[in-house]
Design a protein around this motif. Structure first.
Motif, PDB file in Angstrom:
ATOM      1  N   TYR A  85       0.766  -1.115  -0.093  1.00  0.00           N
ATOM      2  CA  TYR A  85       0.019   0.092   0.140  1.00  0.00           C
ATOM      3  C   TYR A  85       0.848   1.148   0.121  1.00  0.00           C
ATOM      4  O   TYR A  85       0.757   1.973  -0.906  1.00  0.00           O
ATOM      5  N   GLU A  86       1.870   1.322   0.789  1.00  0.00           N
ATOM      6  CA  GLU A  86       2.668   2.287   1.112  1.00  0.00           C
ATOM      7  C   GLU A  86       3.554   2.533  -0.319  1.00  0.00           C
ATOM      8  O   GLU A  86       3.814   3.635  -0.709  1.00  0.00           O
ATOM      9  N   THR A  87       3.965   1.549  -0.942  1.00  0.00           N
ATOM     10  CA  THR A  87       4.673   1.628  -2.058  1.00  0.00           C
ATOM     11  C   THR A  87       3.959   1.946  -3.634  1.00  0.00           C
ATOM     12  O   THR A  87       4.373   2.827  -4.078  1.00  0.00           O
ATOM     13  N   PHE A  88       2.887   1.312  -3.675  1.00  0.00           N
ATOM     14  CA  PHE A  88       2.106   1.509  -4.895  1.00  0.00           C
ATOM     15  C   PHE A  88       0.931   2.223  -4.874  1.00  0.00           C
ATOM     16  O   PHE A  88       0.304   2.661  -5.725  1.00  0.00           O
ATOM     17  N   VAL A  89       0.346   2.401  -3.651  1.00  0.00           N
ATOM     18  CA  VAL A  89      -0.993   3.394  -3.659  1.00  0.00           C
ATOM     19  C   VAL A  89      -0.853   4.713  -2.961  1.00  0.00           C
ATOM     20  O   VAL A  89      -1.165   5.357  -3.710  1.00  0.00           O
ATOM     21  N   SER A  90      -0.517   4.709  -1.754  1.00  0.00           N
ATOM     22  CA  SER A  90      -0.492   6.030  -1.069  1.00  0.00           C
ATOM     23  C   SER A  90       0.311   5.912   0.175  1.00  0.00           C
ATOM     24  O   SER A  90       0.272   4.684   0.897  1.00  0.00           O
ATOM     25  N   ARG A  91       0.840   7.079   0.607  1.00  0.00           N
ATOM     26  CA  ARG A  91       1.614   7.082   1.829  1.00  0.00           C
ATOM     27  C   ARG A  91       0.751   6.765   3.078  1.00  0.00           C
ATOM     28  O   ARG A  91      -0.398   7.271   3.097  1.00  0.00           O
ATOM     29  N   LEU A  92       1.332   6.303   4.240  1.00  0.00           N
ATOM     30  CA  LEU A  92       0.485   6.117   5.185  1.00  0.00           C
ATOM     31  C   LEU A  92       0.601   7.014   6.407  1.00  0.00           C
ATOM     32  O   LEU A  92      -0.120   7.049   7.464  1.00  0.00           O
ATOM     33  N   ASP A  93       1.462   8.042   6.134  1.00  0.00           N
ATOM     34  CA  ASP A  93       1.872   8.993   7.228  1.00  0.00           C
ATOM     35  C   ASP A  93       1.974   8.692   8.493  1.00  0.00           C
ATOM     36  O   ASP A  93       1.243   9.176   9.400  1.00  0.00           O
ATOM     37  N   LEU A  94       2.658   7.685   8.791  1.00  0.00           N
ATOM     38  CA  LEU A  94       3.158   7.295  10.184  1.00  0.00           C
ATOM     39  C   LEU A  94       4.405   7.687  10.908  1.00  0.00           C
ATOM     40  O   LEU A  94       4.594   7.384  11.722  1.00  0.00           O
ATOM     41  N   GLU A  95       4.945   8.869  10.173  1.00  0.00           N
ATOM     42  CA  GLU A  95       6.122   9.467  10.645  1.00  0.00           C
ATOM     43  C   GLU A  95       6.104   9.863  12.065  1.00  0.00           C
ATOM     44  O   GLU A  95       4.937  10.398  12.345  1.00  0.00           O
ATOM     45  N   GLY A  96       6.832   9.169  12.915  1.00  0.00           N
ATOM     46  CA  GLY A  96       6.743   9.820  14.381  1.00  0.00           C
ATOM     47  C   GLY A  96       5.880   8.843  15.157  1.00  0.00           C
ATOM     48  O   GLY A  96       5.750   8.751  16.462  1.00  0.00           O
ATOM     49  N   HIS A  97       5.124   8.145  14.484  1.00  0.00           N
ATOM     50  CA  HIS A  97       4.281   7.207  15.293  1.00  0.00           C
ATOM     51  C   HIS A  97       5.209   6.043  16.154  1.00  0.00           C
ATOM     52  O   HIS A  97       5.888   5.578  15.444  1.00  0.00           O
ATOM     53  N   PRO A  98       4.736   5.761  17.171  1.00  0.00           N
ATOM     54  CA  PRO A  98       5.644   4.742  17.886  1.00  0.00           C
ATOM     55  C   PRO A  98       5.586   3.394  17.392  1.00  0.00           C
ATOM     56  O   PRO A  98       6.656   2.632  17.659  1.00  0.00           O
ATOM     57  N   ASP A  99       4.743   2.876  16.802  1.00  0.00           N
ATOM     58  CA  ASP A  99       4.557   1.556  16.233  1.00  0.00           C
ATOM     59  C   ASP A  99       5.060   1.395  14.881  1.00  0.00           C
ATOM     60  O   ASP A  99       4.909   0.250  14.123  1.00  0.00           O
ATOM     61  N   GLU A 100       5.582   2.432  14.149  1.00  0.00           N
ATOM     62  CA  GLU A 100       5.809   2.621  12.660  1.00  0.00           C
ATOM     63  C   GLU A 100       7.057   1.476  12.523  1.00  0.00           C
ATOM     64  O   GLU A 100       7.991   1.641  13.207  1.00  0.00           O
ATOM     65  N   PRO A 101       7.008   0.582  11.971  1.00  0.00           N
ATOM     66  CA  PRO A 101       7.994  -0.450  11.422  1.00  0.00           C
ATOM     67  C   PRO A 101       9.119   0.379  11.053  1.00  0.00           C
ATOM     68  O   PRO A 101       9.109   1.240  10.191  1.00  0.00           O
ATOM     69  N   ASP A 102      10.326   0.080  11.485  1.00  0.00           N
ATOM     70  CA  ASP A 102      11.846   0.521  10.936  1.00  0.00           C
ATOM     71  C   ASP A 102      11.740   0.337   9.553  1.00  0.00           C
ATOM     72  O   ASP A 102      12.313   1.298   8.695  1.00  0.00           O
ATOM     73  N   TRP A 103      11.474  -0.399   8.848  1.00  0.00           N
ATOM     74  CA  TRP A 103      11.568  -0.619   7.302  1.00  0.00           C
ATOM     75  C   TRP A 103      10.629   0.015   6.731  1.00  0.00           C
ATOM     76  O   TRP A 103      11.009   0.411   5.448  1.00  0.00           O
ATOM     77  N   LEU A 104       9.514   0.466   7.111  1.00  0.00           N
ATOM     78  CA  LEU A 104       8.519   1.326   6.436  1.00  0.00           C
ATOM     79  C   LEU A 104       9.166   2.449   5.875  1.00  0.00           C
ATOM     80  O   LEU A 104       8.742   3.069   4.882  1.00  0.00           O
TER      81      LEU A 104
END
Length: 181
Positions: free
Chosen positions: A86-105
């Motif tokens: 979803y992040e790569t092909f559809v739209s950004r998830l805007d999780l920057e700064g979210h404590p649960d954001e996976p490192d690889w994302l």
């Protein structure tokens, strides 16, 4: 990043082409449903394990636990495809700064996603192969051989993809992959 203005006569086509990425949304939603199925399957198998534990041999417990690990690994694979795709092909998830954001994302791209998926598939295949070897007395040599060959094919494919990805990545001073040659 600024985008080049498209000629007014091409704007509808550009909008249609770019907007078509949203056709993938139902696919990712369907994978979320598949994830729910795996959670249900996991709970059913866990319940069976707990109910039958007094009557199971150690090898049987190990096979059931490996089955549970297999479900978890497939579920992890689903999450990588859902979130990363979803992040790569559809739209950004805007999780920057979210404590649960996976490192690889934060640095996901199609190549990284392919490598992560390949390694997850190898992990799943490894669990299946381990189950095969534990259950070896009940299987034919031919079955074990083919499962090993298939597993090694997954490993070789992942190594080849990682090697190709490394060849195509720019070196520290280069800006274009072609400048490495």
């Amino acid at each position: 990043m600024q985008y080049k203005n498209t000629s007014p006569r091409f704007k509808p086509m550009t909008s249609i082409l770019f907007g078509s990425r949203w056709l993938q949304l139902p696919l990712y939603l369907g994978l979320i449903v598949a994830q729910c199925v795996y959670v249900f399957h996991f709970m059913v198998e866990l319940t069976h394990l707990v109910e039958k534990v007094p009557h199971l041999a150690e090898a049987d417990i190990m096979l059931i636990v490996l089955g549970l690990i297999d479900v978890v690994m497939i579920s992890n694979l689903l999450i990588m495809v859902i979130v990363g795709g979803y992040e790569t092909f559809v739209s950004r998830l805007d999780l920057e700064g979210h404590p649960d954001e996976p490192d690889w994302l934060s640095h996901v791209n199609a190549n990284l996603l392919k490598i992560k998926l390949a390694t997850a598939i190898i992990g799943i295949s490894s669990i299946h192969l381990l189950k095969t070897f534990i259950n070896a007395p009940n299987l034919t040599e031919k079955t074990m051989l083919w499962q090993t060959v298939i597993h090694m094919t997954f490993v070789a494919s992942a190594v080849a993809m990682a090697y190709i990805d490394r060849l195509m990545a720019p070196s520290h001073g280069d800006t274009h992959p072609a400048s490495q040659h």
